[in-house]
Design a protein around this motif. Structure first.
Motif, short mmCIF file in Angstrom:
data_model
loop_
_atom_site.label_atom_id
_atom_site.label_comp_id
_atom_site.label_asym_id
_atom_site.label_seq_id
_atom_site.Cartn_x
_atom_site.Cartn_y
_atom_site.Cartn_z
N GLU A 130 0.88 -1.17 -0.20
CA GLU A 130 -0.09 0.10 0.02
C GLU A 130 0.86 1.30 0.07
O GLU A 130 1.84 1.26 0.79
CB GLU A 130 -0.83 -0.10 1.26
CG GLU A 130 -1.93 -1.06 1.32
CD GLU A 130 -2.78 -0.91 2.60
OE1 GLU A 130 -2.36 -0.43 3.53
OE2 GLU A 130 -4.02 -1.65 2.35
N TYR A 150 -2.99 4.94 -2.71
CA TYR A 150 -3.90 5.86 -2.17
C TYR A 150 -3.57 7.23 -2.82
O TYR A 150 -2.44 7.83 -2.38
CB TYR A 150 -3.76 5.91 -0.55
CG TYR A 150 -4.32 4.61 0.24
CD1 TYR A 150 -3.48 3.61 -0.04
CD2 TYR A 150 -5.62 4.72 0.66
CE1 TYR A 150 -4.24 2.45 0.64
CE2 TYR A 150 -6.17 3.45 0.96
CZ TYR A 150 -5.52 2.29 1.08
OH TYR A 150 -6.05 1.13 1.58
N THR A 172 -1.89 -1.25 -3.86
CA THR A 172 -3.00 -0.33 -3.66
C THR A 172 -2.23 0.90 -3.59
O THR A 172 -1.39 1.13 -2.62
CB THR A 172 -3.84 -0.75 -2.38
OG1 THR A 172 -4.41 -1.98 -2.77
CG2 THR A 172 -5.04 0.41 -2.44
N ILE A 206 1.05 5.52 -0.42
CA ILE A 206 0.24 6.70 -0.33
C ILE A 206 1.05 7.78 -1.49
O ILE A 206 2.19 8.00 -1.21
CB ILE A 206 0.22 7.40 0.97
CG1 ILE A 206 -0.54 6.51 2.19
CG2 ILE A 206 -0.48 9.03 1.05
CD1 ILE A 206 -0.07 7.17 3.41
N ARG A 222 -7.13 4.18 -4.79
CA ARG A 222 -8.07 4.80 -3.68
C ARG A 222 -8.00 6.43 -3.90
O ARG A 222 -6.98 6.77 -3.77
CB ARG A 222 -8.03 3.99 -2.41
CG ARG A 222 -8.05 2.73 -2.53
CD ARG A 222 -8.68 2.24 -1.51
NE ARG A 222 -9.12 0.53 -1.40
CZ ARG A 222 -9.84 -0.10 -1.20
NH1 ARG A 222 -10.40 0.37 0.01
NH2 ARG A 222 -9.90 -1.36 -1.28
N HIS A 223 -9.17 6.85 -3.80
CA HIS A 223 -9.09 8.50 -3.83
C HIS A 223 -9.23 8.91 -2.50
O HIS A 223 -10.22 8.59 -1.68
CB HIS A 223 -10.34 8.67 -4.74
CG HIS A 223 -10.09 10.26 -5.14
ND1 HIS A 223 -10.90 10.56 -6.07
CD2 HIS A 223 -9.62 11.29 -4.63
CE1 HIS A 223 -10.85 11.73 -6.34
NE2 HIS A 223 -9.91 12.31 -5.38
N VAL A 224 -8.14 9.51 -1.87
CA VAL A 224 -8.35 10.10 -0.42
C VAL A 224 -8.94 11.24 -0.44
O VAL A 224 -8.43 12.47 -0.98
CB VAL A 224 -6.95 10.11 0.20
CG1 VAL A 224 -6.69 10.52 1.64
CG2 VAL A 224 -6.10 9.01 0.18
N ALA A 248 -11.10 5.93 2.12
CA ALA A 248 -10.96 6.18 0.70
C ALA A 248 -11.40 5.42 -0.17
O ALA A 248 -11.52 3.98 0.06
CB ALA A 248 -9.21 6.18 0.49
N ALA A 290 -3.44 11.06 -2.74
CA ALA A 290 -3.94 11.97 -1.86
C ALA A 290 -3.44 13.43 -2.38
O ALA A 290 -2.63 14.24 -1.81
CB ALA A 290 -3.41 11.73 -0.28
N LEU A 334 -7.53 7.79 5.26
CA LEU A 334 -7.14 6.54 4.28
C LEU A 334 -8.07 5.57 4.43
O LEU A 334 -8.51 4.77 3.08
CB LEU A 334 -5.80 6.12 4.76
CG LEU A 334 -4.33 6.78 4.69
CD1 LEU A 334 -3.38 6.13 5.28
CD2 LEU A 334 -4.32 7.49 3.19
N GLU A 335 -8.63 5.18 5.50
CA GLU A 335 -9.86 4.17 5.64
C GLU A 335 -10.80 4.25 4.80
O GLU A 335 -11.54 3.37 4.45
CB GLU A 335 -9.90 3.84 6.89
CG GLU A 335 -8.80 2.79 7.50
CD GLU A 335 -8.46 2.94 9.19
OE1 GLU A 335 -9.68 3.44 9.70
OE2 GLU A 335 -7.45 2.66 9.74
#
Ligand SMILES: [Zn+2]
Length: 379
Positions: free
Chosen positions: A272, A317, A315, A274, A347-349, A377, A319, A374-375
């Motif tokens: 994961e 994230y 994954t 960011i 994933r879109h923060v 997202a 941001a 984050l969770e």
């Protein structure tokens, strides 16, 4: 033929510094080789093939005897391929400095030093191997040497940081205050007006500094009044990023590529990651304890950066800034779509309106709250 820049003119042979240089270097070198025994041109060539070849070209173009004569050395024939004269590297009254024109090397029976042209420049001017190359010919010292110059510039700027309260004040205002992180990232400050003097004293010519974009035509620092972050690719610095602390345009890079994702080596094995768009976002997240962060230095990822994200299963994230004109969010969505096509989960923060990760922390957000974002997202 390249301009000699800084190295033009008559050389002042140091009577004393030569000895200091050899004392600094604990490795003995064979008198018939141009460099210490632990150094090999072959190793140098592996890193950057053209430089090794260019070294040979440079030595062919400037035979040692010719170089010495250009710098006022007088030698008398000692044999068919040898000249002898007073040693330029130590004080003596009887000549013991021999130049072998067939092998293109020198050896002094007085001080016991010897080698080729580059070794001579190293000893007589107290320079490193790379600095000597830069001094002899700025043009041959292409990419491999660029990294060495940028390394020197970054180290210089790093030294300035502690001396400039305005720079430290700016960093603190941006929520970055961890001295260990400053050191780890090599954060520095360009007060302006001093880099040129420092680097030319290291043997780098004005032309080299201009070519790298470190200084402008008037010799002033290009990153004047900016917080400086070195950008590395592997071990080498490929560029410098400067964030203005004054009224000048906020972001500036030196000419050339920004390289890959920031500090990618640290996170490339993380499942994961960011991804943020700015180095101040990166710095506050690292400071808050998030170790799996990387930065694209803007919302547009170059091919190298996109390729890095797609290297393995992970994954991402994203941001990016949540700015009023939505450009950060649009860029994040487009990136997410491109990643999904490559089977990378994105994933879109969603930060609060008007925030980026940096301002989120500066205005009181904490690691726990960011973790919640984050969770939450969404893909
Ligand atoms: Zn000598």
């Amino acid at each position: 033929m390249a301009k000699r820049g800084h190295c033009a003119g008559s050389l002042r042979f140091s009577k004393t510094s030569g000895r200091c240089v050899s004392e600094k270097n604990p490795f003995a070198h064979h008198p018939c080789l141009g460099t210490p025994a632990w150094f090999s041109y072959a190793g140098f060539r592996r890193r950057k093939s053209t430089v090794g070849e260019d070294v040979e070209t440079l030595k062919r173009r400037t035979p040692l005897l010719e170089y010495l004569r250009q710098h006022n050395w007088t030698g008398h024939p000692a044999s068919r391929s040898e000249f002898v004269g007073l040693c330029p590297l130590h004080e003596e009254s009887r000549p013991s400095f021999y130049v072998n024109t067939r092998k293109d090397v020198f050896y002094c029976h007085g001080c016991g030093r010897g080698g080729d042209l580059i070794r001579f420049v190293q000893l007589s001017r107290g320079l490193s191997f790379r600095q000597s190359l830069a001094c002899l010919d700025p043009e041959i010292t292409s990419e491999a040497d660029s990294s060495a110059v940028l390394e020197e510039a970054a180290a210089f700027y790093q030294q300035q940081l502690d001396r400039c309260p305005e720079a430290l004040g700016y960093l603190h205002a941006r929520g970055v205050h961890d001295a260990a992180l400053f050191r780890e990232l090599g954060i520095g400050y360009a007060p302006g007006g001093t880099l040129r003097r420092y680097l030319t004293a290291q043997g780098y010519s004005f032309d080299v500094l201009r070519r790298l974009g470190l200084i402008n035509a008037r010799g002033a620092d290009a990153l004047y009044q900016r917080i400086v972050f070195p950008l590395r690719q592997g071990e080498h610095i490929v560029n410098l990023y400067g964030r203005s602390i004054g009224s000048a345009f906020a972001h500036r890079f030196l000419p050339g590529s920004k390289g890959g994702l920031y500090a990618w080596e640290k996170v490339r094995n993380c499942s994961e990651v960011i991804l943020v768009e700015g180095l101040f976002d990166y710095a506050v997240l690292r400071q808050a304890g998030f170790s799996n962060v990387t930065c694209s230095l803007g919302t547009h990822l170059n091919d190298t950066q996109f390729g890095q994200l797609c290297e393995g299963q992970r994954t991402v994230y994203v941001a990016f800034d949540v700015d009023q004109n939505q450009s950060g969010q649009q860029a994040a969505e487009q990136l997410a779509q491109r990643l999904v096509v490559r089977d990378i989960s994105a994933r879109h923060v969603l930060l609060p309106e008007g925030h980026d990760p940096n301002s989120f922390f500066v205005q009181g957000g904490n690691a726990h709250q960011f973790q919640s974002l984050l969770e939450a997202a969404q893909p």
